[in-house]
Every structure is written in C-alpha cells, then in structure tokens.
Design an enzyme around this catalytic site. Structure first.
Site, PDB file in Angstrom:
ATOM      1  N   ILE A   1      -4.760   4.466  12.059  1.00 12.69           N
ATOM      2  CA  ILE A   1      -4.629   5.918  12.031  1.00 12.69           C
ATOM      3  C   ILE A   1      -5.955   6.615  12.339  1.00 12.69           C
ATOM      4  CG2 ILE A   1      -5.160   6.362   9.600  1.00 12.69           C
ATOM      5  CD1 ILE A   1      -2.098   7.765  11.523  1.00 12.69           C
ATOM      6  N   HIS A   2      -7.051   5.875  12.457  1.00  9.33           N
ATOM      7  CA  HIS A   2      -8.363   6.476  12.706  1.00  9.33           C
ATOM      8  C   HIS A   2      -8.375   7.202  14.056  1.00  9.33           C
ATOM      9  CE1 HIS A   2     -10.912   4.196   9.580  1.00  9.33           C
ATOM     10  NE2 HIS A   2      -9.632   3.945   9.315  1.00  9.33           N
TER      11      HIS A   2
ATOM     12  N   ASP B   1       1.410  -3.146  -1.508  1.00 12.58           N
ATOM     13  CA  ASP B   1       2.451  -2.125  -1.668  1.00 12.58           C
ATOM     14  C   ASP B   1       3.782  -2.530  -1.041  1.00 12.58           C
ATOM     15  OD1 ASP B   1       1.788  -1.929   1.010  1.00 12.58           O
ATOM     16  OD2 ASP B   1       1.494   0.242   1.012  1.00 12.58           O
TER      17      ASP B   1
ATOM     18  N   PHE C   1       4.452  -2.633   2.066  1.00 12.60           N
ATOM     19  CA  PHE C   1       4.532  -2.080   3.417  1.00 12.60           C
ATOM     20  C   PHE C   1       3.446  -2.654   4.319  1.00 12.60           C
ATOM     21  CE2 PHE C   1       6.136   1.551   0.756  1.00 12.60           C
ATOM     22  CZ  PHE C   1       7.459   1.466   1.163  1.00 12.60           C
ATOM     23  N   HIS C   2       2.233  -2.719   3.813  1.00 15.00           N
ATOM     24  CA  HIS C   2       1.104  -3.162   4.623  1.00 15.00           C
ATOM     25  C   HIS C   2       1.107  -4.667   4.887  1.00 15.00           C
ATOM     26  CE1 HIS C   2      -0.500   0.847   3.841  1.00 15.00           C
ATOM     27  NE2 HIS C   2      -1.398   0.608   4.783  1.00 15.00           N
TER      28      HIS C   2
ATOM     29  N   ASP D   1      -6.103   1.781  -0.741  1.00 14.66           N
ATOM     30  CA  ASP D   1      -6.189   2.523   0.526  1.00 14.66           C
ATOM     31  C   ASP D   1      -5.370   3.813   0.414  1.00 14.66           C
ATOM     32  OD1 ASP D   1      -7.106   2.981   3.111  1.00 14.66           O
ATOM     33  OD2 ASP D   1      -5.458   1.909   4.062  1.00 14.66           O
TER      34      ASP D   1
ATOM     35  N   LEU E   1       0.966   3.027  10.120  1.00 12.17           N
ATOM     36  CA  LEU E   1       0.672   3.259   8.713  1.00 12.17           C
ATOM     37  C   LEU E   1      -0.604   4.083   8.585  1.00 12.17           C
ATOM     38  CD1 LEU E   1       1.512  -0.244   7.192  1.00 12.17           C
ATOM     39  CD2 LEU E   1       2.760   1.880   6.825  1.00 12.17           C
ATOM     40  N   GLY E   2      -0.582   5.071   7.721  1.00 12.90           N
ATOM     41  CA  GLY E   2      -1.729   5.950   7.526  1.00 12.90           C
ATOM     42  C   GLY E   2      -2.144   5.985   6.078  1.00 12.90           C
TER      43      GLY E   2
END
Length: 379
Positions: A142-143, A248, A250-251, A273, A306-307
């Site tokens: 997301i950067h 989580d 998801f990651h 994060d 993912l952010g």
C-alpha cells in the site's frame, strides 16, 4: 505500592502458581509466595486477578495508527497519546509508532518529535519504526510509489545521528541499499530490518553481514520462498534474523505461521501492523494518498491490496493459541519477551521480574483482557 494476587504469574518463562506480584511506583518490586505477603508487607493494597493469567504487557513493534489516527497523518504527541490510550484497552503497553513511506520532512519531524519527549515511555513509546521509503517498488504494497527512493548519504547521517534510543527499527530493501549505509545505521544502535523487498536469497546473504538483524512482517511484502530461489522469505527462515508476523488470518495463512514458528521459534514475534480503524467504526481512511477500506476486520485498498490491519495484540495472542496451535506460554512470549529482545530492551521489558517496568496484563481463562497496568498504574 500494591500486590496482584490470586492469579497464575507468567514471569516470561513459565507460569508460577501460589505467587503474587508486588509493585512499587512504576517497577516490579518482587514476586513472592502469596502466603508470605501479609507478613512481609502488612496492610498492602491487594488487587485480585480472579484466577486469571498475570502476564507482562504486550509490545507491538509495528503500529501505524489506531483509535482513528495515523502517525503519518499527524506526527504529534497527541497522536501518540491517542494510540497509547487505544492500545491499553487491548493489553498493549508499549509500541513503536511506525512511519511508512513518506518524504524526508516527515521522517525528520518524527525523529525530532521522539527526541523531544523525555517521557515517551510514559505514553508507551519505546522509539520509532521507520518503514520505508527505502524499499522496492515491486513489493511496495500500500506504500505510495511516488515517495519510494534509495537511501542516500544525507539521510543516513540524519537517521544514524538520532541513534538507537530514538529510532529502534528502520525497514529497507537490501537490494536497493548500499552496504556501507546499512553498516552506519547498525553501528548507531538502530535495528536494520529487511522488508518490502524483492531481493534474492543471495542478495540478502551479501547484505546481512553489514548489520541486518530483523525482518518486517514475514511473508508480506517480500520475495516468496521457492525451492530453487528461497527469496527473502527463505532467507529469514534460514538465517539468524528475527521477524515480526501479522497473525490476523488475512496477511498470512495460519499454517504458514505454524511452519515459520517451527523453524524460527524465539526469532518470531507478533506484530499488528494496525491502522486507524482499530477501536473505531471507521469504514475507510487515507494512507499517504491511498484510500483504504475497512470491512469485516480487513483493511484493503481499492485494488484489493492489504493496507495494514485491524488486529490488536490480545487477539493476536488468542489467534496464536487457538488457530496456530502454539502454547499460551509461547504466545505470550511472542507478544512480550521476543519483541523486547528484538530491540534490545529485555533488561526492562518483556518479563515480570524485580526491576522491570510494571507493565502488566491480567487475562481471563478465555484469553481476554480483564485489567491492564501501565508503569504501575491500573488503567
């Protein structure tokens, strides 16, 4: 002065039964037999743990924001206070505010802010985590690509002069960073972490000797493991590198976390994060120009990237036990002792023992936070 009684005391190694934790001011004074308490400390105030687990406070080494705020958006003491207040609800008593890829001005502002705070640890801040902008565009996540650049001599000088008391971690892509700059940062006391990197195994092997000791969110934002090219993920698993991991669901798949833990053990620690929606009802936010949505526990950009996460440390510990299958003792270590060791603060944090800071969490049998003490104060 007070004593926490009627609980299972986790001192950082094992659970102790029949013991109580005696706190004076902001430190742990002693851990003694409960039946000796009245004789040794007559009339001491007692706090009942109600047969819960008494553990060290959780330590999060990668926290972008929470409670409706992002560190990138507002590099202020007020932001840090909001983040700390939110963290404490979930048992996180210490953290590294994490500044993701941005301009030099913001990096310098973040360093100056932490340097100006003589009482930073009182609001839970152990130091700064600079995550980017010295990373790989190919693994940016997301950067914002507009800010991504190679580390230069001037910024190496600025960051290294702040030193490890102010900047605890800097995340870089080894393939895009000169070894001499890594060495300067490492020798200043800053922990250099590989992350958002597309490096090969060999490229990391070549750069590790300059002082790379950590990895940022294992498996995410790094070249994947392949049997003919182990990549960055394989390098972390194989080398003497400690790493944070986002638990989580998801990651990283829980099976991958389980495999990583079997290989890495004490080198693997929990991070969140987390971003601004934690502790709020926000549906979206902006992360350095990118719109990020929050839905059903997941934070993601408009393209699905993912952010950050909405994970909290207590849920991470619970997931480690219930989804990954590690013991409660090891899950607590992954949230306390191992991150403390990763940034070399284990002499004061990460354990319940005399002389350590009185950051303490009481969990019930369902691994839910019941009480939190920050620097000896019941929150």
């Amino acid at each position: 002065m007070f004593a926490i009684i009627n609980g299972k005391v986790f001192n950082g190694d094992i659970f102790l039964h029949g013991k109580c934790v005696v706190v004076k001011n902001n430190e742990i004074l002693n851990i003694i037999n409960e039946d000796e308490l009245d004789e040794r400390f007559p009339d001491i105030k007692k706090i009942d743990a109600e047969n819960g687990y008494i553990t060290p406070g959780f330590i999060d080494l990668q926290l972008n924001g929470c409670g409706g705020v992002l560190f990138n958006d507002s590099i202020t003491r007020e932001t840090l206070k909001i983040m700390n207040k939110t963290n404490l609800k979930y048992g996180c008593t210490s953290y590294l505010p994490t500044l993701i890829t941005t301009g030099d001005k913001n990096i310098i502002s973040a360093i100056n802010l932490i340097e100006s705070m003589d009482d930073k640890e009182e609001v839970g801040v152990l130091g700064l985590h600079i995550e980017g902008p010295y990373i790989s565009v190919k693994k940016k996540g997301i950067h914002n690509a507009d800010f991504i650049r190679e580390l230069d001599a001037d910024m190496t000088d600025v960051i290294s002069k702040a030193g490890g008391e102010i900047v605890k971690i800097i995340t870089i892509a080894p393939e895009n960073t000169k070894g001499e700059y890594i060495s300067v940062l490492s020798k200043s006391g800053i922990k250099v972490s590989l992350g958002h990197t597309n490096a090969t195994y060999k490229e990391i092997e070549d750069k590790k000797i300059y002082g790379i000791t950590l990895a940022t969110h294992l498996f995410n934002g790094m070249s994947s493991f392949n049997h003919r090219e182990p990549g960055a993920a394989g390098a972390v698993l194989d080398m003497d590198i400690s790493a944070g991991i986002i638990v989580d669901g998801f990651h990283v798949d829980y099976a991958a976390i389980r495999l990583a833990h079997k290989v890495m053990r004490e080198r693997l620690y929990l991070v969140t994060d987390a971003v601004s929606p934690v502790g709020t009802n926000m549906e979206y936010f902006y992360f350095e120009g990118n719109k990020v949505y929050y839905k059903d526990g997941k934070c993601f950009g408009e393209d699905g990237t993912l952010g950050g996460s909405a994970l909290t440390m207590d849920v991470g510990v619970k997931n480690l036990v219930e989804k990954v299958g590690v013991s409660l003792e090891e899950a607590i270590r992954m949230a306390t002792l191992y991150p403390a060791k990763a940034i070399s603060v284990e002499d004061r944090y990460g354990k319940l023992q005399p002389g350590h800071i009185a950051d303490i969490v009481i969990l019930n049998k369902n691994i839910q936070v019941e009480k939190v003490f920050s620097k000896g104060k019941l929150i």
